[in-house]
Design an enzyme around this catalytic site. Structure first.
Site, PDB file in Angstrom:
ATOM      1  N   HIS A  52      19.091 -36.042  -7.842  1.00 26.53           N
ATOM      2  CA  HIS A  52      18.379 -36.517  -6.651  1.00 26.53           C
ATOM      3  C   HIS A  52      16.883 -36.260  -6.742  1.00 26.53           C
ATOM      4  CE1 HIS A  52      22.203 -37.398  -4.788  1.00 26.53           C
ATOM      5  NE2 HIS A  52      22.626 -36.234  -5.242  1.00 26.53           N
ATOM      6  N   CYS A 109       0.837  -1.189   0.000  1.00 25.65           N
ATOM      7  CA  CYS A 109       0.000   0.000   0.000  1.00 25.65           C
ATOM      8  C   CYS A 109       0.883   1.254   0.000  1.00 25.65           C
ATOM      9  CB  CYS A 109      -0.948   0.089   1.188  1.00 25.65           C
ATOM     10  SG  CYS A 109      -2.080  -1.280   1.290  1.00 25.65           S
ATOM     11  N   LYS A 117       6.064  -4.195  -4.198  1.00 28.21           N
ATOM     12  CA  LYS A 117       7.507  -3.970  -4.109  1.00 28.21           C
ATOM     13  C   LYS A 117       8.028  -4.150  -2.689  1.00 28.21           C
ATOM     14  CE  LYS A 117      11.463  -2.736  -5.795  1.00 28.21           C
ATOM     15  NZ  LYS A 117      12.145  -3.794  -6.557  1.00 28.21           N
ATOM     16  N   ARG A 164       3.895  -0.174  -4.912  1.00 24.82           N
ATOM     17  CA  ARG A 164       3.665  -0.745  -3.582  1.00 24.82           C
ATOM     18  C   ARG A 164       2.377  -1.561  -3.497  1.00 24.82           C
ATOM     19  NH1 ARG A 164       6.780   1.705   0.343  1.00 24.82           N
ATOM     20  NH2 ARG A 164       5.315   1.028   1.916  1.00 24.82           N
ATOM     21  N   GLU A 223      17.866 -17.145  -8.376  1.00 24.06           N
ATOM     22  CA  GLU A 223      17.414 -15.794  -8.716  1.00 24.06           C
ATOM     23  C   GLU A 223      16.811 -15.757 -10.127  1.00 24.06           C
ATOM     24  OE1 GLU A 223      16.704 -13.273  -7.181  1.00 24.06           O
ATOM     25  OE2 GLU A 223      16.834 -11.578  -8.539  1.00 24.06           O
ATOM     26  N   ASN A 234      -1.644   2.238   5.656  1.00 23.32           N
ATOM     27  CA  ASN A 234      -0.743   1.195   5.166  1.00 23.32           C
ATOM     28  C   ASN A 234      -0.284   0.405   6.373  1.00 23.32           C
ATOM     29  OD1 ASN A 234       1.287  -0.359   3.987  1.00 23.32           O
ATOM     30  ND2 ASN A 234       2.802   1.273   4.167  1.00 23.32           N
ATOM     31  N   GLY A 235      -0.605  -0.904   6.400  1.00 26.90           N
ATOM     32  CA  GLY A 235      -0.203  -1.737   7.535  1.00 26.90           C
ATOM     33  C   GLY A 235      -1.309  -2.706   7.879  1.00 26.90           C
ATOM     34  N   LYS A 283      12.983 -14.652 -10.959  1.00 21.13           N
ATOM     35  CA  LYS A 283      12.646 -13.565 -11.911  1.00 21.13           C
ATOM     36  C   LYS A 283      11.613 -14.065 -12.912  1.00 21.13           C
ATOM     37  CE  LYS A 283      13.706 -10.849 -10.243  1.00 21.13           C
ATOM     38  NZ  LYS A 283      14.425 -10.789  -9.012  1.00 21.13           N
ATOM     39  N   GLU A 295       8.076 -14.584 -11.229  1.00 19.86           N
ATOM     40  CA  GLU A 295       7.299 -13.431 -10.762  1.00 19.86           C
ATOM     41  C   GLU A 295       6.791 -12.541 -11.893  1.00 19.86           C
ATOM     42  OE1 GLU A 295      11.096 -10.960  -8.866  1.00 19.86           O
ATOM     43  OE2 GLU A 295       9.192 -10.936  -7.860  1.00 19.86           O
ATOM     44  N   TRP A 349      -2.609  -2.802  -1.659  1.00 25.25           N
ATOM     45  CA  TRP A 349      -2.252  -4.212  -1.834  1.00 25.25           C
ATOM     46  C   TRP A 349      -3.045  -4.936  -0.758  1.00 25.25           C
ATOM     47  CZ3 TRP A 349      -0.165  -8.314   0.863  1.00 25.25           C
ATOM     48  CH2 TRP A 349       0.307  -9.389   0.094  1.00 25.25           C
TER      49      TRP A 349
END
Ligand code: M6R
Length: 615
Positions: A510, A2, A610, A27, A487, A101-102, A491, A494, A75
Site C-alpha cells: 500500500h 538531566c 534515557k 539522562r 522495534e 531537572n525539569g 533501534k 536511534e 539534556w
C-alpha cells in the site's frame, strides 16, 4: 532528562559528584557542571558544554576542595547546549548555586518581575529564574535558604527536582521535588542526593524517595528534614535498596547496550522468578490476583506508553486479546493525555515504562486516576514516579538499564504482559487447560532459547558491516512480529542514525513497496509459525521481484526462506506468541553492530536521553 547529584559530609565532595554524574550521564549529556563550597569558603561553580569527561578536563587546574557540593548533567530544553546554559546557575550576588531537572513553565512571568527588580540574567534557561527568585525572596523577606526555597516554589508552575547551596552556609543543601525524580541517600553523618539511586548505591543502601511538593534540608550535623510548601514537617520512609554496584558497571562488555542485550536470558528468568511454576502449571501475578474482581469485570484495557514501551504494549494487546479475550487499545501516552478519551469505570489503564518517569506516561496515569479508572503499572525502576501513582502493578525486574536504547527492558515488559495475559486467562477461564499448560511451559523455555539466539552475535557482526552504506532500511513483520519490526527499526534509527521504518508486512503493497530497489535492505521477521508463514513468503517474493535485499529472521530448520533471502539469521522454534522475545534479539544486535561500524556512541546517542521527563 538531566541528572542531578549532591553530597554533604566529611569526604571530599568532588570525586563523589563526578562519579555520580558519570552514572547519571545516560539522562543527558549536552553539558555538565558542579558547584562546591571550597575549603577557602568560596562558592566555586565550574561548568562546560560537552560531557562529564570535558568537565573533568576543565577543572584540572581549579580549586575542587570542599566537602559539600552539587552537580548536573544536562539534556537541553530551554536554551541550546552551551557553557552559559549549563548548570549550576548562580544568583546575582554569587551567593547561591542551583541545579534543576525539569521545566519551569511560568518562567517568563517570574523573569519579567525579577528584571523589574534589577536582576540580570546570564543564560537562556528557564532554570536561572529559580536561583534568582530564591535569592530575591531571601533578601526581601530576610529569611534563610530553606524557608526561601519553600516560599519561592509556591510561585513556580512546572516540574522540578532542584538542589541549592549557599556560600555562607557550607553545612546545608536544600533540595525539592515536583514531578521530577529525587532520591536522598542516608549515610553515617553524610547525605547524598540523586535523580536516581545510581550515584548513591556505592556509599549507602538506605534511601528516601522524596515526594512531590516536598522540600528537604540536608545538614551535616542532624537528621534530614522534610517539609511541604506550607512549612509543615513531613515524615519520611527509609527504604533499603536492592540494586548492586555491579549492575551499574559494564562487566567486561565494551558498551552497556551489548551487556544489556546479553543479560536478557537472566533478566527474563528474574522477571518470571516466583511468578511462573511449570511443575504446578501456575502463573501468579500478585497485582492481578489482588485485584481479581476488577480484572474479571474489565470491559476494556487501555495501554499507555511511549517509544519502545509502546511497542511492548502492542504485543501485549495481541497477547491479552488472544488469551484473555478482553479488548485492548494501545495509545501513545502523549496523545491519550491530551485528547479527552472516553473512559469507563470498568476500564483498566495499563501504563508501561522502563524508567517510571516518562512525563507523558505519568500524565496519562494522572488523567486516568482523575476519571476514577483503575491504573496498573508495568515499570522497571523500583520506587519511580509511575509505580508510586498507580493503584497496582508488576515490576519487570530487568535491573538497571543504562544504554539509552532500550533492550532488556523491552523483553521484560513483553514477559510481564504475557504473564498478565495468562493470569487473566486463568481467572477468566478463557483458555482450555491443556493450552494454558502448553503456554506456561513455552514461556518458561524462553530464557534458554534466548541463550541460543545470542550465539548469532558474531555472525551478525560480520554481515552488519555490509549494510553501513544504506541510508534507509525497511523492517517488516506480521501479527505478533509487526511490533518487533517497529522495534527493530527504532533501534537502528536511534543508535546508527540510519532512517528506518517498520511496517506490517502486508501494508508494504500500500505504499512502501515504491521505495524498494537494489539499494534497500529489507529486514523481514519471518518465523515458521502456521498462521502467517505463507503470507510472509509471498511478501519476500514481492521484495525480491523488485531487487530488494532481504535479511530474514527465520526459524531454525526453515529451508524455503533460507533459499530466497540474501542473508538469514536463525532463531530457535517457539510458540508464535512468544517469538517476539527471540526475534527482537538479532534486530538489537544488528542495530548495535551497524552503529559500531559507523562509529556511533551507542550508549549515548545524539539528542536522546534515557528518561524523557519533559513533554
Ligand atoms: O522509560 P520509558 O519506558 O517510559 O521510556 C519510553 C521511551 O522514551 C523509550 O522507550 C525510548 O523510546 C527508548 N530510547 C527506546 O530505545
Amino acid at each position: 532528562m538531566c541528572g542531578i547529584v549532591g553530597y554533604i559530609g566529611a569526604r571530599d565532595a568532588y570525586p563523589i559528584l563526578i562519579k555520580g554524574l558519570k552514572r547519571l550521564e545516560y539522562r543527558g549529556y549536552d553539558s555538565a557542571g558542579l558547584a562546591l563550597v571550597t575549603n577557602s569558603d568560596q562558592l566555586a561553580v565550574y561548568k562546560t558544554k560537552g560531557k562529564v569527561a570535558d568537565l573533568e578536563h576543565y577543572v584540572l587546574d581549579k580549586d575542587i576542595t570542599g566537602s559539600m557540593g552539587i552537580a548536573h548533567t544536562r539534556w537541553a530544553t530551554h536554551g541550546e547546549p552551551s557553557d552559559a546554559n549549563a548548570h549550576p546557575h548562580y544568583s546575582q550576588s554569587g551567593h547561591l548555586a542551583l541545579i534543576h531537572n525539569g521545566i519551569i513553565e511560568n518562567y517568563p512571568v517570574l523573569k519579567e518581575n525579577l528584571v523589574q527588580n534589577g536582576y540580570t540574567f546570564r543564560s537562556n534557561t528557564d532554570t536561572e529564574v529559580l536561583v534568582q527568585l530564591i535569592e530575591y525572596i531571601m533578601f526581601t523577606h530576610g529569611i534563610d535558604l530553606f524557608h526561601a526555597v519553600q516560599l519561592s516554589l509556591t510561585q513556580v508552575v512546572g516540574a522540578y527536582a532542584i538542589a541549592v547551596i549557599e556560600r555562607n552556609n557550607p553545612n546545608a543543601i536544600v533540595a525539592a521535588r515536583k514531578s521530577s525524580p529525587l532520591v536522598i541517600g542516608i549515610g553515617e553523618g553524610e547525605y547524598f542526593l540523586g535523580s536516581d539511586a545510581s550515584p548513591i548505591i556505592e556509599y549507602t543502601k538506605k534511601v528516601v524517595y522524596v515526594n512531590d511538593d516536598e522540600v528537604v534540608c540536608l545538614r551535616r550535623d542532624r537528621e534530614p528534614q522534610f517539609y511541604n510548601l506550607n512549612r509543615v514537617e513531613k515524615s519520611h520512609r527509609i527504604i533499603e535498596l536492592e540494586m548492586t554496584l555491579s549492575q551499574l558497571e559494564k562487566g567486561g562488555y565494551p558498551h552497556f547496550m551489548l551487556k544489556e542485550i546479553f543479560e536478557q536470558p537472566h533478566t527474563i528468568r528474574e522477571c518470571m522468578r516466583g511468578r511462573v511454576n511449570v511443575e504446578h502449571n501456575s502463573i501468579t501475578l500478585s497485582g492481578i490476583i489482588d485485584n481479581r474482581e476488577r480484572f474479571l469485570k474489565a470491559r476494556r484495557i487501555i495501554i499507555v506508553a511511549c517509544g519502545t514501551s509502546w511497542h511492548a504494549g502492542l504485543i501485549g494487546k495481541y497477547l491479552i486479546e488472544s488469551f484473555a479475550r478482553v479488548p485492548v487499545e494501545v495509545e501513545y501516552a502523549s496523545e491519550f493525555r491530551y485528547r479527552n478519551p472516553v473512559l469507563y469505570d470498568d476500564d483498566i489503564v495499563v501504563a508501561i515504562s522502563q524508567s517510571g518517569e516518562t512525563a507523558d506516561t505519568l500524565a496519562a496515569v494522572e488523567l486516568a486516576r482523575s476519571r476514577n479508572v483503575f491504573v496498573y503499572g508495568v515499570c522497571n525502576v523500583v520506587g519511580s514516579s509511575i509505580p508510586r501513582r498507580t493503584h497496582s502493578g508488576s515490576y519487570t525486574h530487568a535491573g538497571p538499564e543504562i544504554g539509552v536504547a532500550s533492550t532488556k527492558a523491552f523483553t521484560a515488559q513483553v514477559t510481564v504482559l504475557a504473564l498478565m495475559a495468562l493470569c487473566m486467562a486463568r481467572e477468566r477461564k478463557t483458555l482450555p487447560q491443556p493450552e494454558f499448560e502448553h503456554l506456561v511451559a513455552g514461556l518458561a523455555a524462553i530464557p534458554a532459547k534466548m541463550e541460543e539466539t545470542l550465539q548469532v552475535s558474531d555472525f551478525i557482526k560480520k554481515f552488519s558491516c555490509i549494510f553501513t552504506y544504506a541510508h534507509n532500511f525497511i523492517y517488516l513483520g506480521r501479527g505478533y512480529n509487526f511490533p518487533v519490526a517497529l522495534e527493530g527499526a527504532l533501534k537502528l534509527k536511534e543508535i546508527s542514525y540510519i532512517h528506518a521504518e517498520g511496517y506490517p508486512a502486508a501494508e508494504m503493497k500500500h505504499g512502501p513497496i515504491a521505495l524498494i530497489d537494489q539499494e534497500m535492505p529489507v529486514v523481514v521477521v519471518a518465523p515458521n509459525n502456521k498462521s502467517m508463514y505463507e503470507k510472509v513468503v509471498s511478501n519476500i517474493h514481492e521484495i525480491k521481484a523488485r531487487k530488494g535485499r532481504v535479511v530474514a529472521i527465520i526459524t531454525r530448520g526453515d529451508t524455503v526462506i533460507k533459499e530466497m533471502a540474501d542473508y538469514f539469521i536463525e532463531i530457535p522454534p517457539a510458540e508464535e506468541c512468544f517469538v517476539p522475545l527471540l526475534a527482537v534479539i538479532p534486530l538489537q544486535l544488528m542495530a548495535y553492530h551497524i552503529a559500531i561500524v559507523k562509529d556511533r556512541n551507542v550508549d549515548q546517542p545524539r539528542n536522546l536521553a534515557k528518561s524523557v521527563t519533559v513533554e
